[in-house]
Motif scaffolding. Structure first.
Motif, short mmCIF file in Angstrom:
data_model
loop_
_atom_site.label_atom_id
_atom_site.label_comp_id
_atom_site.label_asym_id
_atom_site.label_seq_id
_atom_site.Cartn_x
_atom_site.Cartn_y
_atom_site.Cartn_z
N ALA A 60 2.74 -1.60 -8.88
CA ALA A 60 2.46 -1.45 -7.46
C ALA A 60 1.01 -1.80 -7.15
O ALA A 60 0.71 -2.45 -6.14
N VAL A 61 0.10 -1.38 -8.02
CA VAL A 61 -1.32 -1.71 -7.83
C VAL A 61 -1.53 -3.22 -7.93
O VAL A 61 -2.29 -3.82 -7.15
N VAL A 86 2.16 1.83 -3.42
CA VAL A 86 1.13 2.38 -4.31
C VAL A 86 1.05 3.89 -4.15
O VAL A 86 0.98 4.64 -5.13
N HIS A 87 1.05 4.37 -2.90
CA HIS A 87 0.98 5.82 -2.67
C HIS A 87 2.21 6.53 -3.24
O HIS A 87 2.10 7.62 -3.82
N GLU A 133 0.83 -1.20 0.00
CA GLU A 133 0.00 0.00 0.00
C GLU A 133 0.86 1.26 0.00
O GLU A 133 0.56 2.24 -0.70
N THR A 156 4.25 5.53 -5.76
CA THR A 156 4.21 5.56 -7.23
C THR A 156 3.10 6.46 -7.74
O THR A 156 3.23 7.07 -8.81
N LYS A 157 2.00 6.55 -6.99
CA LYS A 157 0.92 7.45 -7.43
C LYS A 157 1.37 8.91 -7.36
O LYS A 157 1.07 9.70 -8.27
N TYR A 177 3.39 2.43 -11.32
CA TYR A 177 2.13 2.50 -10.59
C TYR A 177 1.27 1.26 -10.86
O TYR A 177 0.66 0.71 -9.94
N GLN A 178 1.23 0.81 -12.10
CA GLN A 178 0.48 -0.39 -12.43
C GLN A 178 1.03 -1.62 -11.71
O GLN A 178 0.27 -2.44 -11.20
N PHE A 183 -0.26 -4.80 -4.79
CA PHE A 183 -1.19 -4.50 -3.69
C PHE A 183 -2.43 -5.38 -3.77
O PHE A 183 -2.90 -5.91 -2.75
#
Length: 417
Positions: free
Chosen positions: A352-353, A233-234, A230, A236-237, A349-350, A356
């Motif tokens: 990491a998502v 994800v934050h 998580e 990379t976002k 980001y993809q 997650f």
């Protein structure tokens, strides 16, 4: 002659006396040996008269027989035939399997062959079942004090009233038997209780709690992995957002949405201008060659050619001129770099998502399962206590103890006689 006869008679008398003395000596030795030979205690001893203390020895033998053999055997036989409560046994055989052991991993086959992971989990379950931790879990569904207290007076098999936690754990270990095969991880669970229903309910609850415990073992690691995923994800976002804002600012400042399209459009315009100028140059050259230098359209054509030439120079300068700050080439390099950063940020980001989501699904699903190969069933008859075997064992042991005691006493008596 008379003296010879008297001497002969005297010699014969002496020989007869010696013979009789020898015969008496032999008989005395026989009687002495017979007197020294011990007789069985129950016959009163040996010799000419019973030894001193033989009566006491017989009383000792009979008394020790009663105390060491008769009384213990009778007490044990009375207890296990009348007092002892029936105990029913429910048995289950199971193994532990992980949800990841599907065979997709290259090492899955080797792990399944060795069974090391399953054996380790089974050993942990065995230690957990025999410990006091599971007792705390079972108290939510059972009153173990009431369950292990018989309705009849049975001080040996029944749990004591108001037991301490240590007493309860010690008693629990005597009622639960669990063993693990190290090679395969196959686990055998046997639970004893004073009723068939209680034995079955206890076995089912132990299996359920053990499965929850096995899944809790990996829960902490999975939770840490979910938190790390998580956080990634934050991160990379934020990086993706910054890349988008940077690219937008550069497009606003340059006025170019797409470098390729802008370059293609300028190139197309430049090509048309060059074709137009080439046509004008041809017309101008044609007029000059025909001595029409004073033609009125010649000046207009030259002015158009000059204007188009200037426009060509401007477009060439805007596409790839020396001014690196305003040309499409220089601005395109910056935009391309920003677009590349944006694509990298999108890819990260993809990923990491995806990580997650995998971690979230892992935490939400059940990781380990208890596969019950032999389901626990309701016992039909009591297997414990094994009355005949216990009474026979006690009788044999006390009989051997009495025989050894009496034998040692006889050896001591004969040695001191």
């Amino acid at each position: 002659m008379q003296e010879v006869a008297v001497e002969e008679e005297r010699r014969l008398a002496v020989d007869e006396s010696i013979r009789r003395a020898r015969a008496i000596s032999v008989e005395l030795r026989k009687v002495a040996r017979k007197a020294r030979t011990p007789r069985p205690t129950i016959s009163g001893g040996g010799g000419f008269r019973a030894r001193k203390g033989d009566r006491l020895f017989r009383l000792f033998a009979v008394g020790s027989l009663v105390l060491l053999f008769v009384v213990p055997t009778a007490v044990v036989a009375f207890y296990y035939s009348i007092v002892a409560s029936d105990q029913y046994v429910s048995e289950a055989r199971f193994s532990i399997r992980s949800a990841d052991s599907s065979g997709s991993s290259p090492m899955a086959g080797l792990s399944a062959l060795l069974g090391s992971g399953q054996a380790t989990d089974a050993a942990i379950v065995a230690e957990y079942v025999k410990s006091g931790a599971i007792i705390n879990q079972l108290t939510d569904s059972f009153s173990l004090t009431d369950l292990f207290t018989t309705k009849r007076w049975d001080p040996i098999s029944s749990l004591a009233a108001n037991p301490t936690s240590e007493d309860l754990i010690k008693y629990w270990k005597g009622k639960v038997d669990i063993s693990v095969e190290r090679s395969s991880g196959l686990t055998t669970l046997r639970v004893r209780a004073f009723s068939a229903e209680d034995s079955l309910r206890l076995t089912d609850e132990i299996l359920r709690i053990s499965e929850l415990m096995v899944n809790r073992l990996t829960r902490r690691t999975e939770d840490n992995g979910l938190r790390e995923a998580e956080a990634e994800v934050h991160t990379t976002k934020d990086r993706l957002t910054n890349s988008i804002l940077k690219l937008k600012a550069m497009r606003d400042s340059t006025g170019i949405l797409d470098v390729t399209l802008a370059a293609a459009a300028n190139t197309e315009v430049l090509t048309k201008l060059r074709l137009e100028k080439a046509k004008l140059d041809v017309q101008i050259q044609s007029l000059e060659e025909n001595d029409s230098g004073s033609a009125p359209q010649l000046g207009s054509l030259k002015n158009q050619a000059t204007a188009i030439g200037q426009q060509i120079a401007v477009y060439e300068q805007s596409i790839a001129g020396g001014d690196t700050d305003s040309s499409i080439a220089s601005r395109g390099a910056e935009l391309s770099e920003a677009e590349t950063d944006l694509k990298v940020a999108q890819t990260e980001y993809q990923k990491a998502v995806a990580v997650f989501e995998a971690a979230r699904m892992t935490t939400e699903r059940q990781r380990s399962y208890i596969l019950t190969h032999v389901q626990p069933t309701l016992p039909e008859e009591a297997l414990y206590p094994r009355r005949i075997l216990i009474v026979f064992t006690v009788a044999l042991g006390t009989g051997l103890l009495w025989a050894i005691t009496v034998g040692l006493a006889m050896l001591a008596r004969d040695h001191t006689a």
